[in-house]
Design a protein around this motif. Sequence first.
Motif, short mmCIF file in Angstrom:
data_model
loop_
_atom_site.label_atom_id
_atom_site.label_comp_id
_atom_site.label_asym_id
_atom_site.label_seq_id
_atom_site.Cartn_x
_atom_site.Cartn_y
_atom_site.Cartn_z
N ILE A 233 0.84 -1.20 0.00
CA ILE A 233 0.00 0.00 0.00
C ILE A 233 0.88 1.25 0.00
O ILE A 233 0.62 2.21 -0.74
CB ILE A 233 -0.94 -0.02 1.22
CG1 ILE A 233 -2.02 -1.08 1.01
CG2 ILE A 233 -1.56 1.35 1.46
CD1 ILE A 233 -2.89 -1.33 2.23
N ALA A 234 1.93 1.25 0.82
CA ALA A 234 2.85 2.39 0.85
C ALA A 234 3.47 2.60 -0.53
O ALA A 234 3.57 3.74 -1.02
CB ALA A 234 3.94 2.15 1.89
N ALA A 235 3.87 1.52 -1.18
CA ALA A 235 4.50 1.63 -2.50
C ALA A 235 3.53 2.18 -3.53
O ALA A 235 3.91 2.99 -4.39
CB ALA A 235 5.02 0.26 -2.94
N GLU A 236 2.28 1.76 -3.44
CA GLU A 236 1.27 2.26 -4.39
C GLU A 236 1.12 3.78 -4.28
O GLU A 236 1.06 4.50 -5.28
CB GLU A 236 -0.07 1.58 -4.11
CG GLU A 236 -1.13 1.83 -5.16
CD GLU A 236 -1.45 0.62 -6.01
OE1 GLU A 236 -1.64 0.80 -7.22
OE2 GLU A 236 -1.52 -0.49 -5.47
N MET A 237 1.06 4.27 -3.05
CA MET A 237 0.90 5.72 -2.84
C MET A 237 2.16 6.48 -3.24
O MET A 237 2.08 7.52 -3.92
CB MET A 237 0.54 5.99 -1.38
CG MET A 237 -0.81 5.44 -0.96
SD MET A 237 -1.32 5.96 0.70
CE MET A 237 -0.06 5.16 1.72
N LEU A 278 10.83 6.25 0.23
CA LEU A 278 11.28 7.58 -0.15
C LEU A 278 12.81 7.67 -0.10
O LEU A 278 13.44 8.26 -0.98
CB LEU A 278 10.65 8.64 0.77
CG LEU A 278 9.14 8.83 0.63
CD1 LEU A 278 8.64 9.84 1.67
CD2 LEU A 278 8.75 9.28 -0.77
N ALA A 279 13.40 7.06 0.92
CA ALA A 279 14.86 7.07 1.03
C ALA A 279 15.48 6.36 -0.17
O ALA A 279 16.51 6.81 -0.71
CB ALA A 279 15.29 6.41 2.33
N GLU A 280 14.87 5.26 -0.58
CA GLU A 280 15.38 4.53 -1.75
C GLU A 280 15.35 5.38 -3.01
O GLU A 280 16.17 5.21 -3.91
CB GLU A 280 14.55 3.25 -1.95
CG GLU A 280 14.77 2.20 -0.88
CD GLU A 280 13.79 1.04 -1.00
OE1 GLU A 280 13.07 0.99 -2.03
OE2 GLU A 280 13.74 0.20 -0.08
N LYS A 281 14.42 6.32 -3.07
CA LYS A 281 14.30 7.20 -4.23
C LYS A 281 15.16 8.46 -4.09
O LYS A 281 15.12 9.34 -4.95
CB LYS A 281 12.83 7.60 -4.42
CG LYS A 281 11.95 6.47 -4.92
CD LYS A 281 10.52 6.96 -5.10
CE LYS A 281 9.65 5.90 -5.75
NZ LYS A 281 10.02 5.69 -7.17
N GLY A 282 15.90 8.57 -3.00
CA GLY A 282 16.73 9.75 -2.79
C GLY A 282 15.95 10.97 -2.35
O GLY A 282 16.39 12.11 -2.54
#
Length: 330
Positions: A233-237, A278-282
């Motif tokens: 769910i977090a990933a979808e948002m 979010l951290a993984e995306k910088g």
Amino acid sequence: MKKLINTPESVLADALRGVEAAHPDLTVDHTNRVVISGAPRDGRVALISGGGSGHEPLHSGFVGAGMLDAACAGEVFTSPTPDQMLAAATQVDGGAGVLFIVKNYTGDVLNFEMAAELAGEQGIDTASVVVADDVAVQDSTFTAGRRGVGTTVFVEKIAGAAAAEGKSLAEVKAVAEKVSESGRSMGIALTSCTLPAVGKPSFELPEDQMEVGVGIHGEPGRKREQLATAREIAAEMVEAITADLDFTGGPVIAMLTGLGGSPLIELYGVYADVADLLAEKGITVARSLVGDYITSLDMAGCSLTLLRADDEMLRLWDAPVNTTALRWGC
């Protein structure tokens, strides 16, 4: 239906009596159903927002020093009237003008526009900012264009701090518009909500499914999917929001709000995954909120809002605020 109410017809009136009893520093105009933060602040811009009830603490929970001067409460999921908004404006205008903060729902937009015209006839200078931050759908049952949701909280806080500093109406509006344009939101529902006047869920959602991109009035979202894990769910948002706006390269303010029916233990679990993703995306989260800030009665689920901030936004975010739902630095 099991709810802590007297009658469906008295829900809003009873709630406003409770606000008045619990928070004697606030003034409640019961005739016009407006929650007010004390006397007008001479020479300072006043901020007014409002909307249908059932989304608490939005908006009455954000009335107070450093945020809103007044909030107009409509019936559940129903826009307040222009007369309510005019009554609020006349009671909080300190001579520097009034900024209306409007969620992008057709009834709210039209009624605030009419209120601005009526206020102008009484010599009150007004400006408006419309928040339309929901990435889920372009048009909805209640809207033309994107719905206004979580970024509204950021606009009310940051613009409220700008007004408290004595900025002009044009300057406060510019800050509010910048925040509005820099925020994006996405919500997922696990259950429907039950309106007191209806007495049954507003839509059917099987136990093994979830509504992706749901609106705060229970409007349909992007799609209906099988129930997923918190991380899914977090990933979808996160994916939906970051695909719509680039949040890298600067600080971000994040808010994960429950929709009214999910406990904090679940919300923090989802936020842990949001933070990792979010951290993984910088993407660097500088400030965060987790809890119930903009709800949909008893709906289970959550909504994520990200704000691409700058140094001024962070400074105004950190400025003192003293409301029933947000309080720091005072």
